[in-house]
Scaffold this motif. Sequence first.
Motif, PDB file in Angstrom:
ATOM      1  N   HIS A 159      -5.091   2.871  -8.930  1.00 49.12           N
ATOM      2  CA  HIS A 159      -3.636   2.884  -8.767  1.00 49.12           C
ATOM      3  C   HIS A 159      -3.050   2.007  -9.869  1.00 49.12           C
ATOM      4  O   HIS A 159      -3.352   0.814  -9.943  1.00 49.12           O
ATOM      5  CB  HIS A 159      -3.249   2.357  -7.385  1.00 49.12           C
ATOM      6  CG  HIS A 159      -3.912   3.087  -6.268  1.00 49.12           C
ATOM      7  ND1 HIS A 159      -3.973   2.599  -4.987  1.00 49.12           N
ATOM      8  CD2 HIS A 159      -4.554   4.280  -6.238  1.00 49.12           C
ATOM      9  CE1 HIS A 159      -4.616   3.450  -4.226  1.00 49.12           C
ATOM     10  NE2 HIS A 159      -4.986   4.472  -4.964  1.00 49.12           N
ATOM     11  N   LYS A 193      -9.073  -1.216  -6.469  1.00 47.62           N
ATOM     12  CA  LYS A 193      -8.496   0.101  -6.755  1.00 47.62           C
ATOM     13  C   LYS A 193      -7.292   0.005  -7.684  1.00 47.62           C
ATOM     14  O   LYS A 193      -6.598   0.998  -7.900  1.00 47.62           O
ATOM     15  CB  LYS A 193      -8.087   0.785  -5.460  1.00 47.62           C
ATOM     16  CG  LYS A 193      -7.020   0.044  -4.655  1.00 47.62           C
ATOM     17  CD  LYS A 193      -6.712   0.769  -3.361  1.00 47.62           C
ATOM     18  CE  LYS A 193      -5.653   0.037  -2.540  1.00 47.62           C
ATOM     19  NZ  LYS A 193      -5.357   0.734  -1.265  1.00 47.62           N
ATOM     20  N   TYR A 194      -7.041  -1.184  -8.244  1.00 51.88           N
ATOM     21  CA  TYR A 194      -5.820  -1.386  -9.020  1.00 51.88           C
ATOM     22  C   TYR A 194      -6.099  -1.626 -10.490  1.00 51.88           C
ATOM     23  O   TYR A 194      -7.116  -2.222 -10.882  1.00 51.88           O
ATOM     24  CB  TYR A 194      -5.042  -2.589  -8.483  1.00 51.88           C
ATOM     25  CG  TYR A 194      -4.604  -2.431  -7.055  1.00 51.88           C
ATOM     26  CD1 TYR A 194      -3.651  -1.485  -6.714  1.00 51.88           C
ATOM     27  CD2 TYR A 194      -5.169  -3.205  -6.047  1.00 51.88           C
ATOM     28  CE1 TYR A 194      -3.249  -1.311  -5.400  1.00 51.88           C
ATOM     29  CE2 TYR A 194      -4.770  -3.055  -4.730  1.00 51.88           C
ATOM     30  CZ  TYR A 194      -3.822  -2.101  -4.410  1.00 51.88           C
ATOM     31  OH  TYR A 194      -3.428  -1.931  -3.121  1.00 51.88           O
ATOM     32  N   HIS A 438       5.859  -9.475   3.454  1.00 54.52           N
ATOM     33  CA  HIS A 438       4.700 -10.341   3.181  1.00 54.52           C
ATOM     34  C   HIS A 438       5.182 -11.784   3.160  1.00 54.52           C
ATOM     35  O   HIS A 438       6.048 -12.143   2.362  1.00 54.52           O
ATOM     36  CB  HIS A 438       4.080  -9.958   1.837  1.00 54.52           C
ATOM     37  CG  HIS A 438       2.896 -10.771   1.438  1.00 54.52           C
ATOM     38  ND1 HIS A 438       1.646 -10.594   2.000  1.00 54.52           N
ATOM     39  CD2 HIS A 438       2.763 -11.775   0.531  1.00 54.52           C
ATOM     40  CE1 HIS A 438       0.793 -11.448   1.451  1.00 54.52           C
ATOM     41  NE2 HIS A 438       1.454 -12.167   0.553  1.00 54.52           N
ATOM     42  N   GLU A 463      -2.586  -8.819  -2.134  1.00 57.11           N
ATOM     43  CA  GLU A 463      -2.325  -8.500  -0.729  1.00 57.11           C
ATOM     44  C   GLU A 463      -0.908  -7.932  -0.560  1.00 57.11           C
ATOM     45  O   GLU A 463      -0.680  -7.030   0.242  1.00 57.11           O
ATOM     46  CB  GLU A 463      -2.506  -9.742   0.135  1.00 57.11           C
ATOM     47  CG  GLU A 463      -3.955 -10.163   0.311  1.00 57.11           C
ATOM     48  CD  GLU A 463      -4.798  -9.046   0.914  1.00 57.11           C
ATOM     49  OE1 GLU A 463      -4.396  -8.479   1.956  1.00 57.11           O
ATOM     50  OE2 GLU A 463      -5.855  -8.735   0.324  1.00 57.11           O
ATOM     51  N   LYS A 466      -0.847  -4.294  -1.711  1.00 54.47           N
ATOM     52  CA  LYS A 466      -1.427  -3.437  -0.675  1.00 54.47           C
ATOM     53  C   LYS A 466      -0.396  -3.120   0.413  1.00 54.47           C
ATOM     54  O   LYS A 466      -0.306  -1.977   0.888  1.00 54.47           O
ATOM     55  CB  LYS A 466      -2.643  -4.115  -0.056  1.00 54.47           C
ATOM     56  CG  LYS A 466      -3.844  -4.236  -0.979  1.00 54.47           C
ATOM     57  CD  LYS A 466      -4.983  -4.984  -0.296  1.00 54.47           C
ATOM     58  CE  LYS A 466      -6.187  -5.123  -1.226  1.00 54.47           C
ATOM     59  NZ  LYS A 466      -7.287  -5.893  -0.590  1.00 54.47           N
ATOM     60  N   LYS A 467       0.395  -4.122   0.807  1.00 54.45           N
ATOM     61  CA  LYS A 467       1.405  -3.905   1.846  1.00 54.45           C
ATOM     62  C   LYS A 467       2.539  -3.020   1.342  1.00 54.45           C
ATOM     63  O   LYS A 467       3.068  -2.192   2.091  1.00 54.45           O
ATOM     64  CB  LYS A 467       1.945  -5.249   2.333  1.00 54.45           C
ATOM     65  CG  LYS A 467       0.937  -6.069   3.105  1.00 54.45           C
ATOM     66  CD  LYS A 467       1.501  -7.404   3.549  1.00 54.45           C
ATOM     67  CE  LYS A 467       0.462  -8.220   4.300  1.00 54.45           C
ATOM     68  NZ  LYS A 467       0.965  -9.557   4.692  1.00 54.45           N
ATOM     69  N   GLU A 469       2.220  -0.639  -0.843  1.00 55.19           N
ATOM     70  CA  GLU A 469       1.686   0.722  -0.805  1.00 55.19           C
ATOM     71  C   GLU A 469       1.701   1.278   0.613  1.00 55.19           C
ATOM     72  O   GLU A 469       2.057   2.440   0.843  1.00 55.19           O
ATOM     73  CB  GLU A 469       0.248   0.729  -1.348  1.00 55.19           C
ATOM     74  CG  GLU A 469       0.166   0.558  -2.846  1.00 55.19           C
ATOM     75  CD  GLU A 469      -1.254   0.756  -3.354  1.00 55.19           C
ATOM     76  OE1 GLU A 469      -1.400   1.203  -4.498  1.00 55.19           O
ATOM     77  OE2 GLU A 469      -2.195   0.453  -2.600  1.00 55.19           O
ATOM     78  N   LYS A 470       1.339   0.440   1.563  1.00 52.51           N
ATOM     79  CA  LYS A 470       1.248   0.884   2.948  1.00 52.51           C
ATOM     80  C   LYS A 470       2.619   1.227   3.519  1.00 52.51           C
ATOM     81  O   LYS A 470       2.817   2.313   4.102  1.00 52.51           O
ATOM     82  CB  LYS A 470       0.596  -0.196   3.796  1.00 52.51           C
ATOM     83  CG  LYS A 470       0.508   0.137   5.281  1.00 52.51           C
ATOM     84  CD  LYS A 470      -0.141  -0.989   6.069  1.00 52.51           C
ATOM     85  CE  LYS A 470      -0.184  -0.680   7.554  1.00 52.51           C
ATOM     86  NZ  LYS A 470      -0.804  -1.780   8.334  1.00 52.51           N
ATOM     87  N   PHE A 471       3.580   0.308   3.326  1.00 50.12           N
ATOM     88  CA  PHE A 471       4.886   0.486   3.958  1.00 50.12           C
ATOM     89  C   PHE A 471       5.827   1.384   3.160  1.00 50.12           C
ATOM     90  O   PHE A 471       6.744   1.987   3.726  1.00 50.12           O
ATOM     91  CB  PHE A 471       5.531  -0.866   4.223  1.00 50.12           C
ATOM     92  CG  PHE A 471       4.796  -1.707   5.229  1.00 50.12           C
ATOM     93  CD1 PHE A 471       4.728  -1.290   6.555  1.00 50.12           C
ATOM     94  CD2 PHE A 471       4.163  -2.867   4.864  1.00 50.12           C
ATOM     95  CE1 PHE A 471       4.043  -2.050   7.509  1.00 50.12           C
ATOM     96  CE2 PHE A 471       3.466  -3.624   5.789  1.00 50.12           C
ATOM     97  CZ  PHE A 471       3.406  -3.227   7.124  1.00 50.12           C
ATOM     98  N   SER A 472       5.618   1.453   1.853  1.00 48.80           N
ATOM     99  CA  SER A 472       6.491   2.276   1.013  1.00 48.80           C
ATOM    100  C   SER A 472       5.898   3.637   0.708  1.00 48.80           C
ATOM    101  O   SER A 472       6.536   4.446   0.033  1.00 48.80           O
ATOM    102  CB  SER A 472       6.818   1.554  -0.295  1.00 48.80           C
ATOM    103  OG  SER A 472       7.464   0.323  -0.047  1.00 48.80           O
ATOM    104  N   LYS A 473       4.649   3.835   1.170  1.00 51.55           N
ATOM    105  CA  LYS A 473       3.975   5.123   0.963  1.00 51.55           C
ATOM    106  C   LYS A 473       3.924   5.497  -0.524  1.00 51.55           C
ATOM    107  O   LYS A 473       4.297   6.609  -0.923  1.00 51.55           O
ATOM    108  CB  LYS A 473       4.663   6.228   1.779  1.00 51.55           C
ATOM    109  CG  LYS A 473       4.566   6.008   3.283  1.00 51.55           C
ATOM    110  CD  LYS A 473       5.209   7.176   4.030  1.00 51.55           C
ATOM    111  CE  LYS A 473       4.948   7.096   5.513  1.00 51.55           C
ATOM    112  NZ  LYS A 473       5.508   5.927   6.178  1.00 51.55           N
TER     113      LYS A 473
END
Length: 475
Positions: A159, A193-194, A438, A463, A466-467, A469-473
Amino acid sequence: MDVLNGRYLRIFGLICMCAVIYNYIGVRKSFDVEKPEISLQQWWGDDDPPDDWAAYLKNTSEVIGNKLMYPDATIDDLREQLNRTLRLTEPLENSNFKNGFNTKELQKIVKYWRDKYLPRWRERELFLWQFNHFTTEIQGLRMHFLHLMVYDENKVGKHHYPVLLLHGWPSSIREFYTLIHKLHQTHLDKNSKYIFNVVVPSLPGFAWSQGTSRVGLGPVEVAVMMRNLMLRLGYNKFFIQGGDLGSLIGSHIATLFPENVYGYHSNLCTVLTGRSSMKGFFNVMFTNFFGTHGFEENIFPHMKQLKHLAEETGYYHLQATKPDTIGAVLTDNPVGLAAYILEKWSSLTNRNYKLYVNGGLNERFTLDALLDNVMIYYLTNSITTSSRIFAENFSQQQISLQMNRVPTDVPTGCARFKHDFIHFQDSQLKDKYCNLIHSTYFKEGGHFIALEMPELLHADFIEFVKKVEKFSKLI
């Protein structure tokens, strides 16, 4: 009498509680301010602004690689200045760093600077130029920045995000060097993954970035320039990380240009509004009412923290009112410049370092790293131009924008390090950062965390990504 005082205190606390409830239920929306209209083409150059802005952008869009080497004569002149007899006043007995820089320790640092550091200057110069340095013109000013890219063959399965790192005062791009390596080399970790393209500008008036001769270049206007720089480099959307002034400027970018920001991460999140102050005061009356996630010792007792803030921000008041005076004192005065800058690296790293005879400067940093930063200010003669942004931040023009009261929905991450000089709780921050996803507290670390504990800052930033990506899709 104690009973009466206690009763009055409870009554006063009840009044405050009612005020807070009224604030939330009755008039909460009235505290939000609309995003101000800010010019994207404001001119800061010494010459007249262009008549044809499109033609100007076309003619000044070039990004030039640079290595600004300094001749032997410049270094020899500095050595001669450091070789002068110092007429420093003896420190008071057992004062250590309580009154500021201990002059006996200052003499030791000057000796090291002259006899150990300067003979290795070409080595330090190579260290400073280990990354790719560039300049380009933004809104009439020459802007300097580092730019590290990861090329296509390394992108498989990763990513890929741009990251804008923003320093503060009296810091520079030097603070980020270890963090730059960690971010740029993240893709080499088979478990990560970044990959990140990293951009690290010198703020206008700092180091090799040109200062303006025009009034009005405050943090909001700098935010516009930083966003325009990222667009110039082809990054229409990016992450931001910053502390000190970099935190303020990063916040302004996220507020003014949410469409360009994946997420905003800061190690000095602040919200300076009446409502925020009320919440802070309310927490004094009813300790931990809003919660501090086990980090109460750094916020309470409240008066102790306010005393520390008052003790350590005298420089801020001076530079917000008379930046050119302090600039005149420190220009062509390398010993004074080092004392002024390094004292802040001591006091803002750990409030207890004032009890150390050497200010604790060698506890978290190497003297070479600290002198690298001082050399950047000295060689570029940027102490005056870098100080002026404090005065601009408190100008009527800047205050009238009420940026603290303009909310942003950009995903936000706030990391608090124990020994920084001010902390705000989530309940205060969420008034502005509506998407605070966060929030972390650390029981160590200070103001210049990117140099002091880069591994910890890097881990916290990852961290946060990662959040986002998770919350903003994002994926």
